[in-house]
Design a protein around this motif. Structure first.
Motif, short mmCIF file in Angstrom:
data_model
loop_
_atom_site.label_atom_id
_atom_site.label_comp_id
_atom_site.label_asym_id
_atom_site.label_seq_id
_atom_site.Cartn_x
_atom_site.Cartn_y
_atom_site.Cartn_z
N ILE A 49 5.61 111.73 -8.21
CA ILE A 49 4.85 111.12 -7.11
C ILE A 49 3.89 112.15 -6.52
O ILE A 49 4.31 113.26 -6.16
N ASN A 67 -1.75 101.56 -9.90
CA ASN A 67 -1.32 102.48 -8.85
C ASN A 67 -0.29 101.83 -7.93
O ASN A 67 -0.47 100.69 -7.49
N GLU A 84 11.53 107.02 -5.02
CA GLU A 84 11.49 108.17 -5.93
C GLU A 84 12.26 107.87 -7.21
O GLU A 84 11.83 108.24 -8.32
N ALA A 87 10.09 105.66 -9.34
CA ALA A 87 8.96 106.41 -9.89
C ALA A 87 9.40 107.30 -11.05
O ALA A 87 8.66 107.48 -12.03
N ASN A 88 10.59 107.85 -10.96
CA ASN A 88 11.09 108.70 -12.04
C ASN A 88 11.20 107.93 -13.36
O ASN A 88 11.03 108.50 -14.43
N HIS A 91 7.08 106.32 -14.26
CA HIS A 91 5.86 107.12 -14.04
C HIS A 91 4.94 107.16 -15.25
O HIS A 91 3.75 107.49 -15.13
N CYS A 94 2.75 103.75 -14.53
CA CYS A 94 1.97 103.63 -13.30
C CYS A 94 1.73 105.01 -12.70
O CYS A 94 2.49 105.95 -12.97
N PHE A 96 2.05 106.94 -9.28
CA PHE A 96 2.79 106.78 -8.02
C PHE A 96 2.25 107.77 -6.99
O PHE A 96 2.07 108.96 -7.28
N SER A 98 2.35 108.75 -2.51
CA SER A 98 3.07 108.53 -1.25
C SER A 98 2.33 109.21 -0.11
O SER A 98 1.61 110.19 -0.30
N TYR A 116 0.98 97.69 -4.38
CA TYR A 116 0.51 97.81 -5.77
C TYR A 116 -0.99 97.58 -5.79
O TYR A 116 -1.49 96.57 -5.28
N THR A 142 8.38 96.57 -9.45
CA THR A 142 7.46 97.60 -9.92
C THR A 142 7.26 97.51 -11.42
O THR A 142 6.14 97.65 -11.92
N CYS A 146 3.80 97.29 -13.35
CA CYS A 146 3.37 98.45 -14.12
C CYS A 146 3.30 98.21 -15.62
O CYS A 146 2.54 98.88 -16.32
#
Length: 311
Positions: A49, A67, A84, A87-88, A91, A94, A96, A98, A116, A142, A146
């Motif tokens: 992120i 995004n 988080e 996102a892990n 990623h 997309c 990410f 913050s 989004y 998500t 994505c």
């Protein structure tokens, strides 16, 4: 054997990455050296992120990418930790970003939130409306945003896509022909959303994939062209202009599942498709062989354990 089947392991050595107990769809395909694997692990440990320091950064995002932006009061919170975790995992699909505290305040009029921003300068934002601490809900939302319904196939991801084991429905189009791609995406969403999970919807650059086109007796000059690759044979959708005919594309896919496409290539039209009074002819033919099966991992790339005794 049970573990191998569960995680689709057919060749050794295979290296797969797990995050939060979930297997990532992209396995490690780099060099089997200490340096290469160590570099890969360092890359995977990096923060997925990007923290923005000014909301103006959001206005200058690359809108050709997908995004996901999270606005939080503070980083040390359950809301952000859940974001988080998601996102892990996603990623690679997309970007990410913050923002926290005073920087994000203008976007937090109703509390922490996630937005989004889809590809396209004029595409409207979409807001996540569920619980910000429910990992499953945020992940599902998500992932839906994505991972597009229609993905691009390239030589870089072709092996990964073939390993999913699903036939391909592919639109071959010139790189700058975005109108045909948009029509294809719309019709796939309209006619074939129920087939998601039984076939992969893809698009490919006609220039890069000239060889598969030659297999079906087409050239880039014939694009746009729609075809199915079943990993045994390739079948061509008769006419791209029929794409918007209600149910036409769906029937093409259903004919693959029923075996009709395969039968007709070998024996001519099904009897039910022949007009009354016309003779039924057995027109033996040889459908073009699959081209994309060749993108699958080489049988010689790994040591194969052919006999259970070797385990």
């Amino acid at each position: 054997a049970d573990i191998a089947q569960r995680y689709r392991i057919s060749k050794y050595p295979t290296l797969k990455l797990f995050r939060n107990g979930m297997m990532m769809k992209r396995e490690y395909r780099g060099q089997r050296s200490v340096t290469a694997i160590a570099d890969y692990i360092r890359q995977q440990k990096s923060n997925p992120i990007r923290e923005v320091q000014d909301l103006e950064e959001i206005n200058s995002l690359d809108r050709s990418r997908r995004n996901i932006v999270g606005y939080f009061e503070q980083k040390d919170s359950d809301n952000y930790r859940t974001f988080e975790r998601v996102a892990n995992i996603l990623h690679d699909d997309c970007v990410f970003l913050s923002a926290f505290g005073a920087i994000s305040k203008a976007e937090r009029f109703s509390g922490d939130n996630i937005i989004y921003k889809p590809p396209g300068e004029n595409a409207p934002d979409m807001v996540y409306l569920g619980s910000l601490t429910n990992f499953d809900l945020i992940y599902a939302w998500t992932q839906d945003k994505c991972v597009p319904l229609v993905r691009e196939i390239t030589f870089e991801n072709g092996e990964e896509l073939t390993e999913e084991g699903l036939p391909f429905l592919i639109l071959f189009h010139m790189k700058d022909d975005l109108e045909s791609l948009e029509k294809f995406q719309q019709e796939v969403a309209r006619q074939l959303i129920g087939e998601k999970g039984t076939i992969n919807f893809l698009h490919a650059d006609c220039d890069k994939f000239r060889h598969p086109l030659l297999h079906i007796q087409k050239t880039p000059a014939d694009c746009p062209v729609i075809a199915i690759d079943s990993f045994r044979h390739m079948y061509v959708f008769p006419d791209f202009s029929d794409l918007s005919v209600p149910g036409k594309l769906k029937q093409f896919v259903l004919d693959l599942h029923s075996g009709k496409l395969h039968r007709e290539f070998h024996h001519g039209p099904d009897p039910t498709d022949v007009a009354p009074g016309q003779p039924i002819q057995d027109l033996a033919s040889s459908p073009p062989e699959s081209s994309f099966q060749k993108l699958a991992p080489s049988e010689h790339r790994y040591t194969l354990l052919r006999e259970k005794d070797e385990l």
